[in-house]
Design an enzyme around this catalytic site. Structure first.
Site, PDB file in Angstrom:
ATOM      1  N   ASP A 231     -20.594  12.904 -14.785  1.00  0.00           N
ATOM      2  CA  ASP A 231     -22.012  12.647 -14.562  1.00  0.00           C
ATOM      3  C   ASP A 231     -22.257  11.800 -13.304  1.00  0.00           C
ATOM      4  OD1 ASP A 231     -21.007  10.230 -15.423  1.00  0.00           O
ATOM      5  OD2 ASP A 231     -22.353  10.017 -17.146  1.00  0.00           O
TER       6      ASP A 231
ATOM      7  N   CYS B  92       0.830  -1.210   0.000  1.00  0.00           N
ATOM      8  CA  CYS B  92       0.000   0.000   0.000  1.00  0.00           C
ATOM      9  C   CYS B  92       0.864   1.260   0.000  1.00  0.00           C
ATOM     10  CB  CYS B  92      -0.912   0.027   1.215  1.00  0.00           C
ATOM     11  SG  CYS B  92      -2.078  -1.331   1.306  1.00  0.00           S
TER      12      CYS B  92
END
Length: 221
Positions: free
Chosen positions: A138, A46
């Site tokens: 959108d 990570c």
């Protein structure tokens, strides 16, 4: 089944982050967005991923893409971890250039279908998988990639697919295998030859195939 499918409106969740509480759609505004999740703070793979994301954050900014990460620890842990991430990049005095969502109760991970059943923490609780969600202006999901916790992502590929998504949102084209910006693109099958000739003044070339079908049509945009 929990999770979100392509074309779904992405949940307008509220969350605590390293820049304070956000409402996701407000955070995105009119921009594209990328949300990438991580199994846990202060873990090796990570850390390399966040460091890479930080190093190339200007590439996302150039594409009007807002970045946000998620991990299953607290905001305070995230802030401490961010210092390690930037130190990994030899930029220890610089802040992480994007926020990290705190999902310590795993509520968002469950809602978005991001838990990895095969990778568990010391208490036997599933870790968050390495998910990538790209969201359009959108607010709909345009792309999702799900990696197991053990496999780090390729951020060059994420930039490539965002270039493809943004191009194909504007033009009636598709991008072929291994496409990169500047390469030829493919005319979508729903366009007639006459429509293609009108839309692509640079010209359309068609590859001859044994079937005789004229579906491999290429152009430059």
């Amino acid at each position: 089944m929990p999770g979100i499918l392509l074309g779904d409106v992405f949940p307008n969740f509220e969350a605590d982050t390293t820049i304070g509480k956000i409402k996701f759609h407000d955070f995105l505004g009119d921009s594209w967005g990328i949300l990438f999740s991580h199994p846990r703070d202060f873990t090796p793979v990570c850390t390399t991923e966040l460091a890479c994301a930080a190093k190339i954050s200007n590439e996302f900014k150039k594409r009007s893409v807002k970045m946000i990460a998620l991990s299953i620890d607290s905001v305070e842990d995230h802030k401490g971890w961010s210092k390690d991430v930037m130190a990994f990049n030899s930029e220890g005095e610089s802040p992480l250039p994007f926020p990290i969502i705190a999902d310590d109760k795993r509520e968002l991970s469950v809602q978005l279908g991001m838990l990895d059943p095969d990778e568990k923490d010391k208490d036997g609780i599933p870790l968050t998988a390495r998910c990538v969600f790209v969201i359009g202006p959108d607010k709909k999901l345009k792309l999702s990639i799900l990696y197991p916790a053990t496999t780090g992502r390729n951020f060059d590929e994420l930039l490539r697919v965002i270039d493809s998504l943004q191009l194909t949102a504007q033009k009636k084209v598709a991008t072929p295998v291994d496409w990169k910006p500047g390469d030829e693109v493919m005319v979508i099958p729903s366009l007639s030859d006459a429509e293609a000739a009108s839309l692509f003044p640079s010209g359309v070339t068609t590859k001859d195939l044994p079937s005789g079908k004229k579906y491999l049509r290429y152009t430059k945009v």
